[in-house]
Enzyme design. Structure first.
Site, PDB file in Angstrom:
ATOM      1  CB  SER A  11      44.228  45.161  34.937  1.00  0.00           C
ATOM      2  OG  SER A  11      43.763  44.424  33.868  1.00  0.00           O
ATOM      3  CG  HIS A  38      40.783  43.028  35.650  1.00  0.00           C
ATOM      4  ND1 HIS A  38      41.055  44.282  35.204  1.00  0.00           N
ATOM      5  CD2 HIS A  38      39.697  43.144  36.449  1.00  0.00           C
ATOM      6  CE1 HIS A  38      40.171  45.128  35.710  1.00  0.00           C
ATOM      7  NE2 HIS A  38      39.348  44.467  36.469  1.00  0.00           N
ATOM      8  CG  ASP A 130      37.336  47.787  36.467  1.00  0.00           C
ATOM      9  OD1 ASP A 130      36.411  48.515  36.857  1.00  0.00           O
ATOM     10  OD2 ASP A 130      37.512  46.622  36.872  1.00  0.00           O
TER      11      ASP A 130
END
Lengths: 186, 279
Positions: A11, A38, A130
């Site tokens: 991310s 992300h 996540d």
């Protein structure tokens, strides 16, 4: 021979981390590398950045495309990416998971159930959790789990969450992850 | 029992649930993508605090409300107005000029969900002075979403995003000309939906019902396996007039390079295709 894959979830701070992890990979790899990152990249983006640092084919995963070894795939922005039983990709625009679409958990869960022992799950820097559930699933079904050393990570939330959920994961630095991938199958 | 053994059992349970839904309620999900089905069903299973898919199957068989819930879970209703604005820009530039050459026009929105894209198309047609000679057939498998679509009332939270999309799509007016804001909702001009016919239609089992100049079906076929995708593309091909257009999601594709492909590319990134003539 069984099909094999490496799945990577990353991310915030991800581009720089991936540049080290994917740097100059051995080209005769029998693994497919599949990445969820992300970031809100506009178009072309990722495939261009990473196409230059090794000789792999680097592309965005397409719906129902076969997963091929020796190729680096990125999940398209705004779509969840999953692996099907017949080693093809599928996309989905259902709601976000962990505030993310694509979600690392969605990719890891589906890949774990298809590749089982022949999967490596890798979690790198990131500012949310996540990947925590997905990496656990990889481990449960026999895959290897690697997490970037949180001390080195740009954001340590994602690595720390992953380490908490998978006790026996390998916690190493980015350069060592690069080396680990290169030595897979030796 | 180890996780691999449990996974095997769970996959059997999934097949049985899909079979049960088909036998009891007539909806056939066997050619939907497995990962999608599994994610949605496991999610429902945990929300209901069930410990196995088999428990969910039992409930679905005996309780129609639970079936309705699962049916809702399996229908993905994530959409927005002028989603992927370039698609509508390309429609305006590449498809509208051809549509203008026909005295009457039929458009089929397949899998229209809650209707945001139908309204987007209607606005585009209005601005191109085509709305009054067009009939839009908006279909979905799910009756409930069609009710929302018919009303044309949406939460005001989306308006900022939709206005931006509208502008990027090449809209020529002010987006607020098309709706009235009331409390926390926006109500779209009912004239936009005057020539829209909403119909329940299941792409898996239902047949051709119209000859059409343009079919829009974006991010619907991603939930289907290759076999079902092929079947649906054949249905679209049958339903299109010669030189009719098909627009699909930007990450989907028709295999136009295959020799039996009935479609040629009109645009590449926005995935607009034209049916081949000469067959």
């Amino acid at each position: 021979m069984n099909k094999k894959a490496i799945v990577i979830g990353v991310s915030a701070g991800g581009i720089e981390a991936l540049k080290i992890v994917l740097n100059k990979l051995r080209i005769n790899m029998d693994y497919a590398i599949i990445i969820v990152i992300h970031i809100n990249n506009k178009g072309r983006g990722l495939a261009n950045i990473f196409g230059d640092i090794n000789q792999f084919i680097v592309k965005e995963a397409c719906d129902k495309e076969n997963v091929s070894e020796g190729t680096i795939y990125f999940a398209p922005p705004n779509y969840h990416l999953s692996i099907e039983e017949d080693y093809t990709f599928s996309l989905s625009i259902e709601e976000k998971v962990n505030y993310s679409r694509p979600s690392v958990d969605v990719l890891f869960n589906s890949a774990a159930e298809v590749y089982m022992d022949d999967l490596v799950g890798i979690i790198l820097t990131g500012a949310n959790s996540d990947g925590e559930i997905g990496l656990k699933r990889v481990s449960e079904l026999g895959g290897k789990c690697i997490v970037q050393d949180p001390k080195e990570a740009f954001f340590d939330t994602m690595p720390l969450a992953a380490i908490k959920s998978v006790e026996n994961c390998k916690v190493i630095k980015l350069s060592e992850i690069n080396k680990f991938i290169n030595e897979l199958g030796d | 029992m180890d996780e691999k053994e449990l996974l095997k059992i769970q996959n059997i349970e999934m097949k049985l649930l899909i079979e049960a839904i088909s036998l009891k309620y007539g909806y056939d999900y066997s050619d939907y993508t497995k990962s999608h089905l599994k994610r949605r069903l496991i999610r429902r299973m945990s929300l209901e605090n069930y410990t196995s898919i088999t428990q969910l199957t039992e409930k679905v068989l005996y309780d129609k409300d639970m079936f309705e819930q699962v049916f809702w879970d399996l229908s993905i209703n994530v959409t927005e107005m002028f989603r992927f604005p370039k698609f509508f820009k390309d429609l305006r530039e590449h498809v509208i000029p051809i549509l203008k050459t026909y005295p009457t026009i039929n458009i089929w929105h397949a899998g229209c969900s809650t209707g945001e894209e139908v309204l987007s198309t209607a606005i585009l047609l209005e601005e191109e002075d085509l709305l009054n000679r067009t009939t839009i057939y908006a279909t979905d498998i799910n009756k409930k979403v069609l009710e929302t679509a018919k009303e044309g009332i949406y939460s005001i939270d989306n308006i900022k995003k939709w206005t931006k999309n509208y502008q990027e799509s090449g809209g020529v007016k002010s987006f607020s000309d098309y709706y009235t804001a009331k409390y926390d909702h926006v109500i779209f001009d009912s004239n936009l939906l005057e020539n829209v016919t909403f119909l329940e239609h299941n792409l898996v089992t239902d047949q051709k019902f119209i000859d059409t100049n343009l079919i829009i079906c974006r991010n619907v076929m991603i939930y289907f396996n290759v076999k079902l995708q092929r079947k649906v593309i054949n249905l679209f091909e049958e339903s299109l007039i010669p030189s009719g257009f098909l627009g699909i999601g930007s990450k989907e594709s028709l295999n136009t390079s295959s020799t039996d492909s009935k479609f040629i590319n009109v645009t590449t990134d926005t995935k607009i295709y034209k049916k081949h003539v000469g067959y």
